[in-house]
Design an enzyme around this catalytic site. Structure first.
Site, PDB file in Angstrom:
ATOM      1  N   ARG A  46     -16.738  37.397  17.159  1.00 24.23           N
ATOM      2  CA  ARG A  46     -17.935  37.545  17.999  1.00 24.23           C
ATOM      3  C   ARG A  46     -17.664  36.926  19.372  1.00 24.23           C
ATOM      4  NH1 ARG A  46     -21.590  33.849  17.648  1.00 24.23           N
ATOM      5  NH2 ARG A  46     -21.678  33.789  15.383  1.00 24.23           N
ATOM      6  N   TYR A  98     -33.205  54.485  34.349  1.00 30.56           N
ATOM      7  CA  TYR A  98     -33.141  54.968  32.974  1.00 30.56           C
ATOM      8  C   TYR A  98     -34.356  54.454  32.170  1.00 30.56           C
ATOM      9  CZ  TYR A  98     -31.639  55.282  28.137  1.00 30.56           C
ATOM     10  OH  TYR A  98     -31.608  55.534  26.793  1.00 30.56           O
ATOM     11  N   ASP A 167     -26.345  49.000  38.264  1.00 32.29           N
ATOM     12  CA  ASP A 167     -25.958  49.856  37.151  1.00 32.29           C
ATOM     13  C   ASP A 167     -25.056  50.946  37.728  1.00 32.29           C
ATOM     14  OD1 ASP A 167     -25.814  51.850  35.159  1.00 32.29           O
ATOM     15  OD2 ASP A 167     -27.715  51.223  34.289  1.00 32.29           O
ATOM     16  N   LYS A 192     -20.944  56.581  28.535  1.00 31.69           N
ATOM     17  CA  LYS A 192     -20.965  57.730  29.426  1.00 31.69           C
ATOM     18  C   LYS A 192     -19.551  57.996  29.968  1.00 31.69           C
ATOM     19  CE  LYS A 192     -25.311  57.789  28.401  1.00 31.69           C
ATOM     20  NZ  LYS A 192     -25.891  56.518  28.253  1.00 31.69           N
TER      21      LYS A 192
HETATM   22  N1  PLP Z   1     -27.949  52.820  32.166  1.00 34.80           N
HETATM   23  C1  PLP Z   1     -27.993  54.137  32.433  1.00 34.80           C
HETATM   24  C2  PLP Z   1     -27.941  54.606  33.852  1.00 34.80           C
HETATM   25  C3  PLP Z   1     -28.099  55.073  31.397  1.00 34.80           C
HETATM   26  O1  PLP Z   1     -28.149  56.387  31.667  1.00 34.80           O
HETATM   27  C4  PLP Z   1     -28.151  54.604  30.045  1.00 34.80           C
HETATM   28  C5  PLP Z   1     -28.263  55.532  28.911  1.00 34.80           C
HETATM   29  O2  PLP Z   1     -28.482  56.706  29.048  1.00 34.80           O
HETATM   30  C6  PLP Z   1     -28.125  53.216  29.811  1.00 34.80           C
HETATM   31  C7  PLP Z   1     -28.007  52.363  30.888  1.00 34.80           C
HETATM   32  C8  PLP Z   1     -28.186  52.673  28.411  1.00 34.80           C
HETATM   33  O3  PLP Z   1     -26.947  52.802  27.783  1.00 34.80           O
HETATM   34  P1  PLP Z   1     -26.716  53.011  26.203  1.00 34.80           P
HETATM   35  O4  PLP Z   1     -27.328  54.330  25.835  1.00 34.80           O
HETATM   36  O5  PLP Z   1     -25.228  52.964  26.062  1.00 34.80           O
HETATM   37  O6  PLP Z   1     -27.391  51.870  25.511  1.00 34.80           O
END
Ligand code: PLP
Length: 362
Positions: A46, A98, A167, A192
């Site tokens: 961990r 998101y 992000d 992604k």
């Molecule tokens: N940030 C963005 C811009 C996203 O599009 C997403 C998910 O679609 C996330 C964070 C969250 O990521 P995860 O689905 O891997 O938890």
């Protein structure tokens, strides 16, 4: 070295005993100590695992930060970053970000927050309060594809003495490196583009300086939402082709955006000019179920950034948790579709979209 080279070599040279080129997948949960008070550097997975460490080091190198951390998902990474703040701390966020980030901040952690259009620096400045501790920005935004002036936001965050968290899921370090511009933390849904094959859910944080990285690592170990070794391996394998994939995603997205711009059943295209993501408004809400039902090559599915072209309806999928009035104000309407343009031949993607848009008139 160019980032394309760094990407290919992610995870190599990690096994001096065998010289293995592919990073070994260490499934060990724990590690034998050489003696009392001694450690190999690994005690319990961990806290630190060799395969995850290979990915974390690669992420830090790619984003130009001091410390990378890999998580079970992008949401776990965001959750960890938000542990830096207490219940009295206020955070300013991109308004069309998101939907899961909205849910985490607003419904689950109940962080005091203000949403703003972070493509407008003066709007961000106006949203800052004496108790503001951070600015959390998506650029481009999801799904409206607005881009922020990151150097201006860095200057604003420094002036205000707050953290700038970006992000970077949509552009990836191949197209944008916020830490090099002066941001403090980069977040990724590594599910992604970084992993890139729609076969793993993963997240990442990279901190610009070591002290902040240490605070995040403390929270990561304390909460425990770490990425497992097999999944860390898959992200490393994905990274190796990120440069090739991003070039192809981007070239295809430009062609698809140009096609949609000309199509009579498309009212507006939102493409930021770079990357593989775009959204578009169809002229009539009735075209939404028609297109989603008629696509053959493009997959009607959530997520983005993988090799396959995906088409998403943000209103009922990625942004369903955002209240309807807010969605309407942001332009996330019942006519908006989002495309994650894959790396297939772009003529095949365009033919599929053309037949889906015209399906009702046949
Ligand atoms: N940030 C963005 C811009 C996203 O599009 C997403 C998910 O679609 C996330 C964070 C969250 O990521 P995860 O689905 O891997 O938890």
């Amino acid at each position: 070295m160019n980032i394309a080279t760094t990407l290919v070599h992610a995870g190599t040279r990690r096994d001096p005993a065998t010289g293995a080129v592919a990073v070994p997948v260490h499934h060990s949960a724990t590690y034998q100590h050489p003696g009392l008070g001694q450690s190999t550097g690994y005690d319990y997975s961990r806290t630190k695992n060799p395969t995850r460490a290979a990915l974390e080091d690669a992420l830090a190198q790619l984003e130009g930060g001091a410390r990378g951390l890999a998580f079970a998902s992008g949401m776990a990474a965001l959750h960890c970053a938000l542990q830096l703040f207490g219940p009295e701390d206020h955070v300013v966020l991109t308004e069309d970000l998101y939907g899961g980030t909205y849910r985490l901040v607003d419904r689950l952690l109940r962080v005091p927050h203000t949403f703003v259009d972070t493509s407008r620096v003066e709007a961000v400045r106006a949203a800052l309060r004496p108790d503001t501790r951070a600015l959390l920005v998506e650029s481009p935004t999801n799904p409206m594809m607005k881009t922020a002036d990151l150097p201006a936001l860095v200057a604003l965050a420094r002036e205000a003495g707050i953290l700038l968290i970006v992000d970077n899921t949509f552009y990836t370090p191949y197209l944008q490196r916020p830490l090099e511009l002066g941001a403090d933390i980069v977040v990724h849904s590594a599910t992604k583009y970084l992993a890139g094959h729609n076969d793993v859910v993963a997240g990442a944080l990279v901190a610009r300086d070591a002290a902040l990285g240490e605070r995040l690592a403390y929270a990561q170990n304390g909460i425990g939402a770490i990425l497992g070794p097999q999944d860390a391996y898959l992200v490393i394998r994905g990274l190796k082709t990120l440069a090739l994939r991003m070039e192809k995603h981007q070239a295809n997205a430009r062609e698809v955006a140009a096609f949609l711009e000309r199509h009579p059943k498309v009212a507006r295209v939102y493409y930021p000019g770079a990357g593989g993501m775009l959204s578009f408004d169809v002229t009539d809400p009735a075209l939404v179920p028609q297109v989603l039902g008629a696509v053959k090559l493009c997959l009607f599915a959530e997520s983005l950034g993988g090799v396959e072209t995906l088409i998403t309806y943000p209103t009922t999928q990625t942004h369903a948790d955002i209240p309807a009035e807010r969605r309407a104000a942001l332009g996330i309407s019942d006519r908006l579709l989002r495309l994650s343009v894959g790396i297939e031949d772009c003529h095949d993607i365009i033919s599929d979209l053309a037949q889906a848009l015209d399906a009702g008139s046949r």
